[in-house]
Design an enzyme around this catalytic site. Structure first.
Site, PDB file in Angstrom:
ATOM      1  CG  LEU A  43      -2.055  -1.004   1.124  1.00  0.00           C
ATOM      2  CD1 LEU A  43      -2.972  -0.867   2.332  1.00  0.00           C
ATOM      3  CD2 LEU A  43      -2.847  -0.800  -0.147  1.00  0.00           C
ATOM      4  N   GLY A  45       4.263   1.671  -0.924  1.00  0.00           N
ATOM      5  CA  GLY A  45       5.063   1.841  -2.139  1.00  0.00           C
ATOM      6  C   GLY A  45       4.207   1.966  -3.391  1.00  0.00           C
ATOM      7  CG  HIS A 266      -3.468  -9.719  15.728  1.00  0.00           C
ATOM      8  ND1 HIS A 266      -4.600 -10.386  16.114  1.00  0.00           N
ATOM      9  CD2 HIS A 266      -3.883  -8.676  14.971  1.00  0.00           C
ATOM     10  CE1 HIS A 266      -5.660  -9.767  15.605  1.00  0.00           C
ATOM     11  NE2 HIS A 266      -5.249  -8.730  14.907  1.00  0.00           N
ATOM     12  NE  ARG A 337      -4.840  -5.439  16.136  1.00  0.00           N
ATOM     13  CZ  ARG A 337      -4.656  -5.241  14.847  1.00  0.00           C
ATOM     14  NH1 ARG A 337      -3.450  -5.026  14.391  1.00  0.00           N
ATOM     15  NH2 ARG A 337      -5.653  -5.255  14.021  1.00  0.00           N
ATOM     16  CG  LEU A 469      -4.798  -1.778   5.837  1.00  0.00           C
ATOM     17  CD1 LEU A 469      -6.122  -2.386   5.398  1.00  0.00           C
ATOM     18  CD2 LEU A 469      -3.657  -2.414   5.051  1.00  0.00           C
TER      19      LEU A 469
HETATM   20  C1  LIG Z   1      -2.573 -11.066   7.995  1.00  0.00           C
HETATM   21  C2  LIG Z   1      -2.512  -9.587   8.179  1.00  0.00           C
HETATM   22  C3  LIG Z   1      -3.681  -8.844   8.276  1.00  0.00           C
HETATM   23  C4  LIG Z   1      -3.624  -7.464   8.440  1.00  0.00           C
HETATM   24  N1  LIG Z   1      -4.800  -6.764   8.533  1.00  0.00           N
HETATM   25  C5  LIG Z   1      -4.760  -5.421   8.662  1.00  0.00           C
HETATM   26  C6  LIG Z   1      -5.964  -4.659   8.715  1.00  0.00           C
HETATM   27  O1  LIG Z   1      -7.060  -5.199   8.633  1.00  0.00           O
HETATM   28  N2  LIG Z   1      -5.872  -3.325   8.825  1.00  0.00           N
HETATM   29  C7  LIG Z   1      -4.664  -2.696   8.883  1.00  0.00           C
HETATM   30  O2  LIG Z   1      -4.655  -1.473   8.953  1.00  0.00           O
HETATM   31  N3  LIG Z   1      -3.515  -3.391   8.842  1.00  0.00           N
HETATM   32  C8  LIG Z   1      -3.528  -4.731   8.727  1.00  0.00           C
HETATM   33  N4  LIG Z   1      -2.346  -5.431   8.674  1.00  0.00           N
HETATM   34  C9  LIG Z   1      -1.077  -4.715   8.622  1.00  0.00           C
HETATM   35  C10 LIG Z   1      -0.838  -4.188   7.222  1.00  0.00           C
HETATM   36  O3  LIG Z   1      -1.324  -5.103   6.273  1.00  0.00           O
HETATM   37  C11 LIG Z   1       0.622  -3.936   6.892  1.00  0.00           C
HETATM   38  O4  LIG Z   1       1.226  -3.243   7.920  1.00  0.00           O
HETATM   39  C12 LIG Z   1       0.737  -3.100   5.640  1.00  0.00           C
HETATM   40  O5  LIG Z   1       0.001  -3.663   4.598  1.00  0.00           O
HETATM   41  C13 LIG Z   1       2.167  -2.906   5.216  1.00  0.00           C
HETATM   42  O6  LIG Z   1       2.199  -2.246   3.980  1.00  0.00           O
HETATM   43  P1  LIG Z   1       3.552  -1.757   3.335  1.00  0.00           P
HETATM   44  O7  LIG Z   1       3.176  -1.125   2.047  1.00  0.00           O
HETATM   45  O8  LIG Z   1       4.300  -0.944   4.304  1.00  0.00           O
HETATM   46  O9  LIG Z   1       4.416  -3.066   3.084  1.00  0.00           O
HETATM   47  P2  LIG Z   1       4.088  -4.476   2.388  1.00  0.00           P
HETATM   48  O10 LIG Z   1       2.696  -4.585   1.928  1.00  0.00           O
HETATM   49  O11 LIG Z   1       4.631  -5.509   3.297  1.00  0.00           O
HETATM   50  O12 LIG Z   1       4.938  -4.441   1.070  1.00  0.00           O
HETATM   51  C14 LIG Z   1       6.305  -4.611   1.051  1.00  0.00           C
HETATM   52  C15 LIG Z   1       6.761  -4.500  -0.368  1.00  0.00           C
HETATM   53  O13 LIG Z   1       8.170  -4.416  -0.380  1.00  0.00           O
HETATM   54  C16 LIG Z   1       8.702  -5.333  -1.305  1.00  0.00           C
HETATM   55  N5  LIG Z   1      10.018  -5.703  -0.807  1.00  0.00           N
HETATM   56  C17 LIG Z   1      10.376  -6.084   0.443  1.00  0.00           C
HETATM   57  N6  LIG Z   1      11.693  -6.250   0.512  1.00  0.00           N
HETATM   58  C18 LIG Z   1      12.195  -5.976  -0.706  1.00  0.00           C
HETATM   59  C19 LIG Z   1      13.494  -5.957  -1.257  1.00  0.00           C
HETATM   60  N7  LIG Z   1      14.567  -6.228  -0.527  1.00  0.00           N
HETATM   61  N8  LIG Z   1      13.624  -5.639  -2.563  1.00  0.00           N
HETATM   62  C20 LIG Z   1      12.547  -5.320  -3.332  1.00  0.00           C
HETATM   63  N9  LIG Z   1      11.298  -5.302  -2.851  1.00  0.00           N
HETATM   64  C21 LIG Z   1      11.132  -5.622  -1.551  1.00  0.00           C
HETATM   65  C22 LIG Z   1       7.713  -6.446  -1.393  1.00  0.00           C
HETATM   66  O14 LIG Z   1       7.847  -7.103  -2.625  1.00  0.00           O
HETATM   67  C23 LIG Z   1       6.404  -5.661  -1.277  1.00  0.00           C
HETATM   68  O15 LIG Z   1       6.051  -5.168  -2.552  1.00  0.00           O
HETATM   69  C24 LIG Z   1      -2.391  -6.816   8.527  1.00  0.00           C
HETATM   70  C25 LIG Z   1      -1.216  -7.562   8.446  1.00  0.00           C
HETATM   71  C26 LIG Z   1      -1.266  -8.936   8.306  1.00  0.00           C
HETATM   72  C27 LIG Z   1       0.006  -9.710   8.326  1.00  0.00           C
END
Ligand SMILES: Cc1cc2nc3c(=O)[nH]c(=O)nc-3n(C[C@H](O)[C@H](O)[C@H](O)COP(=O)(O)OP(=O)(O)OC[C@H]3O[C@@H](n4cnc5c(N)ncnc54)[C@H](O)[C@@H]3O)c2cc1C
Ligand code: SF4
Ligand code: FES
Lengths: 666, 248
Positions: A43, A45, A266, A337, A469
């Protein structure tokens, strides 16, 4: 290295507006000459890439999966918060801000959190315009549900697949820019280092995971959006590939790493079932809207259940201990939590766990099914409906709300949660700690930014449900694309950065040598062997409850494990092919360093706050005991060559708007 | 339980590939299918052999990475289930299990069970979006009420995880279910109506260019789709596509 929060002057509610009015902008013609690298397509990036491209920058985006849409954000279930006050229950920007500060146990920066609350409403507008199919009421307007730690209904959702729908929204916005040629997408690529030129972030080294080729990519700024580091525990609810490498490499190049010990465990996850377990599955917090958590009151019932002689449905109401409702009457099953997890651990440690391992409590929907059934019978004009009919109607309502979660549970556990309570236990889920950033989301490396779960910014010592999110999209759509302009306005005459610079060569060489080491080592143990061992140390000694002695042991054990890893790890295959074991080796090597800093940070913080619970610091009732005199700061660690010798910098947190109180959910 | 596995091994895109036999013992019925594969891989690593490459990430049925063709069925024997959600209780002691990649001309094998599904990416880039800027300066989210039924139907279409099981299952390797789901999600919402016809035309053209086959209404895709995406989405896509072409 710069270490100032750069919080704007003036009253909290005007800071963001004033800041936007005062920062430098890059004019559209000049944006065409500026390149930005975004690592990660979750979300944070994904939304950042799309918006930066739309503004006119040339964006290069990277993810390790075969499509941006598969980033870990896809798995988020329950929902996303926003201060829309559509329910008319008294919600406001201030209330969301306040709840988040309090929920985080007063360990986050007021200015950042206020901005988050301020832009939250826009996120929902934006997503609806993109075609995100949020749940609606019969009148056609958007529906809301409640999440833990708050007294209003401000959570928007799309069944149990909110993350999926929001990510597909961001992905569609990316696709539009990929089609226009404004985003160059690098799927199946892993960033293995960040490159600094004259002290500024100017590019990355990435490995093409299909061909194994090591590539140099340059840009005027680098954005890290690589998610959290929960997999340092081996078992967590994170995706298998979630990793800390991008963040950790950035740290090693000079970005401070903040509050590594702030981890969220959690409360409602499916308990582990055996040694072979590869990951844990979350059961969304939204279930606590309707599910009641309990364990038997009597030890003999516990024993009978474990022996398979008694079913939970046979235990009468009086013999059930609804311990959250008992201990926290005001918030009941919807306490935050950290509180819910510790309460489950407390009951299980006391011997009331309801499965063979003794590590499970019940999450029961029978009252909700009955309540909804009666309500539905009324609506249908069936006041005399039989008990079976009521249950049938009630199950339908519950199915409409949580159907896919119930299905997921049944697939894994092979029990029907409409008929018998779910078994749940806490599991590692989210990391509040991360790369330190200032108000502009810039790390302590100039030109290097961190957004989403990868940074430390908004959730203090505990994150409220449905706020990750919100933060990811706020950072990516509405904050970073503007604050980055302030920095890039100095780069309009820089021109393309050459990847032939010696700094690129040197970083590439280091990356290559490390990979060569792995494939040539021919050791005796697989990567997973080390990862599992690390996970066990982390869970046992840096988990839901920590103490000084255990943390010191953990540091020592992790150090020894790391030394063993670098001697005896075995990685099959070669560097120039698709090689999942080689990918894992690099990630585990970084976790083995991060874990040690984690333990050290936890040892240093001699208080209990949010998800960080030090057994030495608790009230008589077993609640967390903060020490505001000494620890109202962000611990930002500077790498100096060894996690043991990292230097601690303190960013003092000033609370001007909110008064520090003991968090109470009673 | 003890099992014999017959697994497709292929070193790279140019290698011919073949089925190789393996044995795994003491598999618990509570393990997931991929955990069973982990056991096999650990075994292979410890004996100095190359582990089997396969795509996976979330292991909870939502990212769409996992993609195994198990005993002749995409994602294996259980209905409405991705490979990662399949559990070993669906098998019995002594079973022989065939494990192959998702096959289609448009999905070339990269290695072992890993295939290249980037054709799906290009189809989405051809029009799988609503052309709205991400500035946040849009109207209030509640400004356009949307009937709950429409929103729910759009949501049902939007749950597609892009796994490609529909393609792997179809004797024509058609991608109509996947494309139909995306086109439907937007066509059902007022925000998406504006560009609905253009979107259908562009996405279908890209689908054809990628070499996916035609739809002959056998309906196998719907049966094997782990998310229960309905065939009615294909019908809707055809309608959108026809109207778009009639107006040409
Ligand atoms: C099962 C579950 C349910 C959840 N439910 C909720 C919810 O209902 N509400 C809420 O607010 N939050 C929820 N969360 C938390 C939330 O989903 C995450 O904190 C959030 O989506 C993280 O988003 P992000 O964009 O920071 O990273 P991520 O979505 O983790 O994306 C990381 C990105 O980085 C890339 N990447 C990683 N390392 C590298 C690398 N070295 N080189 C190149 N690319 C790389 C990956 O390919 C990916 O594209 C939940 C989490 C989990 C585990
Ligand atoms: S339609 Fe079904 S089978 Fe096809 S890609 Fe989508 S989820 Fe997979
Ligand atoms: S691994 Fe994500 S759907 Fe199977």
């Amino acid at each position: 290295m710069s270490f100032e929060s750069k919080t704007p002057e003036g009253p909290l509610k005007d800071q963001w507006t004033n800041h936007k009015n005062n920062i430098n902008l890059v004019n559209p013609a000049n944006k065409r000459n500026i390149d930005v690298i975004v690592v990660g397509t979750g979300l944070a990036g994904g939304s950042a890439s799309a918006t930066l491209a739309e503004l006119g920058y040339n964006v290069k985006s990277f993810c390790y999966q075969d499509s941006p849409r598969r980033a870990h954000s896809i798995a988020a279930q329950g929902g996303i918060n926003a201060a829309k006050n559509y329910q008319g229950d008294g919600d406001s920007t201030y209330r969301l801000f306040y709840d988040t500060i309090k929920g985080g146990d007063y360990r986050s920066r007021e200015s950042n959190v206020y901005r988050l609350a301020e832009v939250s409403a826009n996120i929902i507008d934006q997503c609806v315009a993109q075609g995100v199919p949020f749940a609606r009421e019969y009148g056609g307007l958007l529906d809301n549900r409640s999440f833990g730690g708050v007294l209003v209904s401000r959570t928007f959702y799309a069944k149990g697949q909110t993350g999926q729908q929001l990510l597909l929204g961001a992905y569609s916005a990316m696709n539009r820019q990929i089609a226009r040629g404004k985003i160059e997408m690098f799927n199946r690529h892993e960033m293995l280092d960040v490159v600094l030129v004259d002290g500024k972030a100017r590019g990355i080294i990435a490995r093409n995971l299909v061909t194994g080729e090591i590539e140099k990519h340059s840009a005027h700024a680098v954005v890290i959006a690589s998610g959290g580091y929960g997999n340092v525990y081996f078992l967590s609810t994170n995706a298998m590939g979630s990793n800390a490498t991008a963040a950790w490499k950035t740290h090693k190049r000079g970005a401070y790493f903040a509050n590594p010990c702030f981890t969220q465990i959690h409360p409602t996850c499916i308990p582990r079932s055996g040694e072979y377990q590869s990951k844990l599955t979350l059961m969304s917090e939204s279930l606590r809207n309707d599910g009641r958590i309990w364990v038997p009151k009597k030890k003999e019932d516990v024993a009978a259940i474990r022996a398979g002689k008694l079913k939970p449905t046979q235990i009468s109401e009086e013999d059930r201990d609804y311990y959250l409702e008992r201990r926290y009457p005001a918030f009941g099953n919807l306490v935050p939590r950290d509180v819910a997890s510790r309460a489950a651990k407390e009951r299980c440690d006391a011997g009331y766990g309801v499965n063979a391992t003794g590590e499970a409590v019940y999450l029961d929907f029978s009252s909700a099914i009955e309540r909804y059934g009666k309500e539905q019978a009324q609506i249908n004009g069936e006041p005399n409906a039989s008990k079976e009919r009521v249950l049938e109607l009630g199950k339908k309502v519950v199915e409409a709300k949580y159907g896919n979660l119930f299905e997921m549970y049944e697939k894994i556990v092979d029990q029907n949660p409409y008929e018998t309570p779910m078994m749940i236990y806490p599991a590692v889920h989210y990391t509040m700690g991360g790369i330190w950033v200032d108000y502009n989301l810039m790390t302590s490396i100039p030109g290097c930014y961190a957004i989403g779960e990868a940074n430390f910014s908004d959730h203090g010592a505990n994150r409220l449900g449905a706020s990750a999110l919100m933060q990811g999209l706020a950072d990516g759509y509405f904050v970073l694309p503007y604050t980055i302009g302030d920095y890039l306005s100095n780069d309009i005459r820089t021109g393309k950065i050459s990847t032939d610079l010696p700094e690129f060569e040197a970083a590439e060489k280091e990356v290559r040598e490390r990979l060569e080491f792995f494939v040539n080592n021919k050791g005796t143990h697989s990567v997973d062997y080390y990862h599992k061992k690390l996970g066990k140390i982390m869970w046992d000694k840096c988990g839901m409850a920590r103490n000084a002695e255990g943390l010191k042991e953990a540091m020592q054990e992790i150090k020894e494990l790391r030394e063993d890893f670098w001697k005896n790890v075995s990685v099959p295959g070669s560097m120039d092919e698709l090689n999942p074991e080689l990918e894992k080796a690099g990630r585990v090597a970084d976790f083995l360093e991060l874990g040690e800093l984690f333990a050290r940070d936890a040892l240093e913080r001699e208080e209990s706050c949010g998800g960080h619970f030090r057994e030495e610091y608790q009230t008589e009732e077993g609640e967390a005991l903060r020490d505001d005199q000494k620890y109202t700061y962000v611990a930002a660690w500077e790498y100096t060559g060894n996690p043991m010798e990292s230097i601690l910098h303190k960013e003092n947190l000033e609370f001007k708007e909110v008064e520090l109180k003991t968090r109470s959910y009673k | 339980m003890n099992l014999t596995l017959k697994i497709w091994r292929q070193k790279g895109p140019k290698d011919k590939g073949k089925i190789v036999d393996y044995k795994v013992n003491d598999i618990s019925e509570h393990m997931s299918f991929l955990e069973m594969m982990d056991v096999l891989n650990e075994q292979l690593i410890n004996s100095g052999e190359d582990p089997v490459a396969f795509d996976h990430d979330c292991r909870e049925g939502i990212c769409g990475s996992c993609s195994m063709f198990i005993n002749g069925r995409a994602h294996g024997p259980a209905e409405g289930t991705t490979t990662c959600q399949l559990h070993m209780r669906s098998f019995s002691d002594g079973d022989t299990i065939y494990i192959e990649p998702f096959r289609a001309n448009a999905f070339p094998v990269i290695k072992d069970l890993v295939v290249d599904r980037s054709a799906f990416e290009r189809i989405q880039q051809a029009g799988g979006y609503i052309s709205v800027n991400t500035s946040g300066n849009t109207q209030d989210a509640n400004a356009i009420p949307i009937p709950k039924e429409d929103a729910d139907m759009a949501m049902d279409a939007a749950t597609c995880i892009g796994c490609g099981a529909c393609v792997a299952t179809c004797k024509n390797a058609s991608a109509m279910l996947f494309v139909g789901a995306k086109i439907s999600q937007y066509a059902l919402l007022p925000q998406g109506r504006v560009e609905a016809e253009k979107r259908a035309k562009n996405m279908v053209a890209q689908m054809d260019a990628e070499g996916f086959g035609n739809c002959t209404n056998t309906g196998a895709c719907e049966v094997e789709c782990p998310k229960g995406i309905s065939l009615s989405n294909i019908a809707r896509m055809n309608r959108e596509f026809l109207t778009a072409n009639l107006k040409k």
